[in-house]
Design a protein around this motif. Structure first.
Motif, PDB file in Angstrom:
ATOM      1  N   GLY A   3      11.871  -9.716 -10.934  1.00 31.14           N
ATOM      2  CA  GLY A   3      12.673  -9.761  -9.718  1.00 31.14           C
ATOM      3  C   GLY A   3      14.019 -10.419  -9.936  1.00 31.14           C
ATOM      4  O   GLY A   3      15.054  -9.928  -9.462  1.00 31.14           O
ATOM      5  N   PHE A   4      14.028 -11.532 -10.655  1.00 33.49           N
ATOM      6  CA  PHE A   4      15.279 -12.227 -10.949  1.00 33.49           C
ATOM      7  C   PHE A   4      16.166 -11.379 -11.854  1.00 33.49           C
ATOM      8  O   PHE A   4      17.358 -11.219 -11.620  1.00 33.49           O
ATOM      9  CB  PHE A   4      14.987 -13.562 -11.634  1.00 33.49           C
ATOM     10  CG  PHE A   4      14.672 -14.680 -10.685  1.00 33.49           C
ATOM     11  CD1 PHE A   4      14.191 -14.437  -9.423  1.00 33.49           C
ATOM     12  CD2 PHE A   4      14.852 -15.992 -11.072  1.00 33.49           C
ATOM     13  CE1 PHE A   4      13.900 -15.468  -8.550  1.00 33.49           C
ATOM     14  CE2 PHE A   4      14.571 -17.039 -10.218  1.00 33.49           C
ATOM     15  CZ  PHE A   4      14.084 -16.776  -8.943  1.00 33.49           C
ATOM     16  N   ARG A   5      15.559 -10.850 -12.910  1.00 30.95           N
ATOM     17  CA  ARG A   5      16.335 -10.096 -13.892  1.00 30.95           C
ATOM     18  C   ARG A   5      16.953  -8.844 -13.261  1.00 30.95           C
ATOM     19  O   ARG A   5      18.105  -8.498 -13.541  1.00 30.95           O
ATOM     20  CB  ARG A   5      15.433  -9.717 -15.073  1.00 30.95           C
ATOM     21  CG  ARG A   5      16.198  -9.206 -16.294  1.00 30.95           C
ATOM     22  CD  ARG A   5      15.280  -8.996 -17.480  1.00 30.95           C
ATOM     23  NE  ARG A   5      14.238  -8.024 -17.228  1.00 30.95           N
ATOM     24  CZ  ARG A   5      12.960  -8.336 -16.962  1.00 30.95           C
ATOM     25  NH1 ARG A   5      12.579  -9.597 -16.939  1.00 30.95           N
ATOM     26  NH2 ARG A   5      12.075  -7.383 -16.734  1.00 30.95           N
ATOM     27  N   GLN A   6      16.210  -8.175 -12.404  1.00 31.73           N
ATOM     28  CA  GLN A   6      16.731  -6.979 -11.742  1.00 31.73           C
ATOM     29  C   GLN A   6      17.918  -7.310 -10.852  1.00 31.73           C
ATOM     30  O   GLN A   6      18.890  -6.543 -10.774  1.00 31.73           O
ATOM     31  CB  GLN A   6      15.619  -6.302 -10.952  1.00 31.73           C
ATOM     32  CG  GLN A   6      14.590  -5.613 -11.832  1.00 31.73           C
ATOM     33  CD  GLN A   6      13.355  -5.177 -11.071  1.00 31.73           C
ATOM     34  OE1 GLN A   6      13.305  -5.266  -9.843  1.00 31.73           O
ATOM     35  NE2 GLN A   6      12.345  -4.713 -11.800  1.00 31.73           N
ATOM     36  N   LEU A   7      17.851  -8.465 -10.172  1.00 29.77           N
ATOM     37  CA  LEU A   7      18.978  -8.859  -9.323  1.00 29.77           C
ATOM     38  C   LEU A   7      20.207  -9.159 -10.176  1.00 29.77           C
ATOM     39  O   LEU A   7      21.335  -8.775  -9.823  1.00 29.77           O
ATOM     40  CB  LEU A   7      18.605 -10.075  -8.476  1.00 29.77           C
ATOM     41  CG  LEU A   7      19.627 -10.501  -7.427  1.00 29.77           C
ATOM     42  CD1 LEU A   7      19.957  -9.348  -6.483  1.00 29.77           C
ATOM     43  CD2 LEU A   7      19.114 -11.702  -6.636  1.00 29.77           C
ATOM     44  N   ALA A   8      20.009  -9.822 -11.316  1.00 29.33           N
ATOM     45  CA  ALA A   8      21.132 -10.100 -12.222  1.00 29.33           C
ATOM     46  C   ALA A   8      21.742  -8.800 -12.732  1.00 29.33           C
ATOM     47  O   ALA A   8      22.978  -8.643 -12.771  1.00 29.33           O
ATOM     48  CB  ALA A   8      20.659 -10.965 -13.390  1.00 29.33           C
ATOM     49  N   MET A   9      20.913  -7.855 -13.110  1.00 30.80           N
ATOM     50  CA  MET A   9      21.407  -6.576 -13.598  1.00 30.80           C
ATOM     51  C   MET A   9      22.151  -5.822 -12.502  1.00 30.80           C
ATOM     52  O   MET A   9      23.176  -5.182 -12.744  1.00 30.80           O
ATOM     53  CB  MET A   9      20.236  -5.732 -14.118  1.00 30.80           C
ATOM     54  CG  MET A   9      19.570  -6.301 -15.358  1.00 30.80           C
ATOM     55  SD  MET A   9      18.006  -5.481 -15.783  1.00 30.80           S
ATOM     56  CE  MET A   9      18.586  -3.847 -16.169  1.00 30.80           C
ATOM     57  N   GLN A  10      21.639  -5.909 -11.301  1.00 27.15           N
ATOM     58  CA  GLN A  10      22.262  -5.230 -10.160  1.00 27.15           C
ATOM     59  C   GLN A  10      23.660  -5.780  -9.898  1.00 27.15           C
ATOM     60  O   GLN A  10      24.596  -5.041  -9.595  1.00 27.15           O
ATOM     61  CB  GLN A  10      21.361  -5.448  -8.935  1.00 27.15           C
ATOM     62  CG  GLN A  10      21.674  -4.586  -7.747  1.00 27.15           C
ATOM     63  CD  GLN A  10      20.638  -4.805  -6.648  1.00 27.15           C
ATOM     64  OE1 GLN A  10      19.855  -5.746  -6.663  1.00 27.15           O
ATOM     65  NE2 GLN A  10      20.623  -3.928  -5.687  1.00 27.15           N
ATOM     66  N   GLU A  11      23.801  -7.096 -10.030  1.00 26.57           N
ATOM     67  CA  GLU A  11      25.073  -7.738  -9.709  1.00 26.57           C
ATOM     68  C   GLU A  11      26.083  -7.629 -10.853  1.00 26.57           C
ATOM     69  O   GLU A  11      27.285  -7.502 -10.607  1.00 26.57           O
ATOM     70  CB  GLU A  11      24.840  -9.212  -9.359  1.00 26.57           C
ATOM     71  CG  GLU A  11      24.083  -9.408  -8.058  1.00 26.57           C
ATOM     72  CD  GLU A  11      24.111 -10.839  -7.581  1.00 26.57           C
ATOM     73  OE1 GLU A  11      24.734 -11.687  -8.255  1.00 26.57           O
ATOM     74  OE2 GLU A  11      23.503 -11.127  -6.539  1.00 26.57           O
ATOM     75  N   LEU A  12      25.611  -7.675 -12.085  1.00 25.04           N
ATOM     76  CA  LEU A  12      26.528  -7.743 -13.223  1.00 25.04           C
ATOM     77  C   LEU A  12      26.645  -6.435 -13.996  1.00 25.04           C
ATOM     78  O   LEU A  12      27.529  -6.299 -14.847  1.00 25.04           O
ATOM     79  CB  LEU A  12      26.101  -8.878 -14.161  1.00 25.04           C
ATOM     80  CG  LEU A  12      26.094 -10.266 -13.516  1.00 25.04           C
ATOM     81  CD1 LEU A  12      25.616 -11.310 -14.509  1.00 25.04           C
ATOM     82  CD2 LEU A  12      27.466 -10.638 -12.979  1.00 25.04           C
ATOM     83  N   GLY A  13      25.768  -5.487 -13.710  1.00 31.04           N
ATOM     84  CA  GLY A  13      25.869  -4.170 -14.335  1.00 31.04           C
ATOM     85  C   GLY A  13      25.857  -4.237 -15.846  1.00 31.04           C
ATOM     86  O   GLY A  13      25.092  -4.995 -16.458  1.00 31.04           O
ATOM     87  N   ASP A  14      26.736  -3.458 -16.466  1.00 29.99           N
ATOM     88  CA  ASP A  14      26.755  -3.388 -17.930  1.00 29.99           C
ATOM     89  C   ASP A  14      27.703  -4.402 -18.559  1.00 29.99           C
ATOM     90  O   ASP A  14      28.009  -4.322 -19.746  1.00 29.99           O
ATOM     91  CB  ASP A  14      27.128  -1.981 -18.384  1.00 29.99           C
ATOM     92  CG  ASP A  14      28.505  -1.546 -17.885  1.00 29.99           C
ATOM     93  OD1 ASP A  14      29.175  -2.351 -17.206  1.00 29.99           O
ATOM     94  OD2 ASP A  14      28.893  -0.395 -18.166  1.00 29.99           O
TER      95      ASP A  14
END
Length: 268
Positions: free
Chosen positions: A74-85
């Motif tokens: 859950g945390f990692r997905q939110l980080a990926m969502q916010e910071l993208g590539d």
């Protein structure tokens, strides 16, 4: 009332952001400024959570590469969502990092070490990932004293329920002080070890802005709140209101973290 065990797990990004994440985003720039904002380096963010420290590294340090490691989906997905590539995120634990030896100039961790079951193992992994002469650094909330957002909560809870004292992070996480942090870093062979306080003010628009995040159920204090019967929960809420904001105005509380850094030996 007997206080029961409450979980330390952090699994969902949104409740965390409202509870502590917003202050985590405030302390990250202080930490990087203390590290002197080194630019053009390869970074690893261990226990990157929702990406508060990773986002600030991207903003302040112009990294050549940034990898965030986080066990919570859950945390990692939110980080990926916010910071993208702009950064790479991998699933993994602090004591078993999915990174190759000596691959990062800066190996950092924000507000995580106190939740790691084996701090020594985590630090040895961070050293393994650091390049010779590279930096290993971290920061943790000063739960026992300077992190008033949480200390005020447990002080009020203990007055109503003495058994709650055993759940207070200040008592349960002895590494969250400068002496313990320095010893932990020196004991694993890091050199040039230094510690420093990172201070900010947590400002809430009113008491409800302070109280509502404790109803999210995630983390020790919110889990304790949701474990209480309704009447006890209301009693705790009213006690906190009288301590912090009897007129229901703005609530301002100190939020102190301790930072620590060390260097991997160049001949290691």
């Amino acid at each position: 009332m007997n206080a029961q065990h409450v979980p330390d797990r952090w699994e969902r990004g949104s409740p965390y952001e409202r509870y502590i994440g917003r202050w985590s985003r405030g302390v990250a720039p202080l930490f990087l400024s203390w590290l002197d904002n080194p630019a053009g380096k390869a970074w690893a963010d261990v226990g990157c959570g929702t990406g508060a420290l990773s986002a600030t590294i991207l903003e302040q340090c112009a990294p050549a590469r940034l990898v965030g490691v986080e066990p919570s989906d859950g945390f990692r997905q939110l980080a990926m969502q916010e910071l993208g590539d702009r950064a790479e995120f991998r699933s993994g634990h602090a004591a078993e990092l999915p990174l190759v030896n000596a691959s990062c100039d800066m190996v950092v961790s924000g507000l995580v070490l106190n939740f790691v079951p084996d701090i020594r193992a985590a630090l040895l992994e961070m050293i393994r990932v650091a390049a010779p002469g590279g930096t290993v650094a971290a920061y943790v909330w000063n739960y026992a004293e300077g992190m008033e957002v949480i200390r005020q909560f447990w002080d009020a809870a203990e007055l109503l329920d003495p058994a709650a004292a055993g759940l207070h992070e200040g008592a349960r996480f002895p590494v969250c002080n400068p002496g313990a942090l320095q010893s932990s870093f020196e004991d694993v062979g890091l050199t040039q070890v230094a510690v420093a306080p990172l201070d900010l003010i947590a400002e809430f628009t009113d008491f409800d802005d302070y109280w509502q995040p404790f109803l999210g159920g995630q983390g020790p204090a919110p889990a304790y709140v949701t474990s209480l019967p309704e009447d006890r929960r209301a009693q705790l809420r009213d006690s906190l209101r009288s301590r912090l904001s009897p007129g229901n105005g703005v609530v301002r509380l100190g939020a102190r973290a301790w930072a620590v850094r060390g260097a991997r030996r160049s001949d290691a």
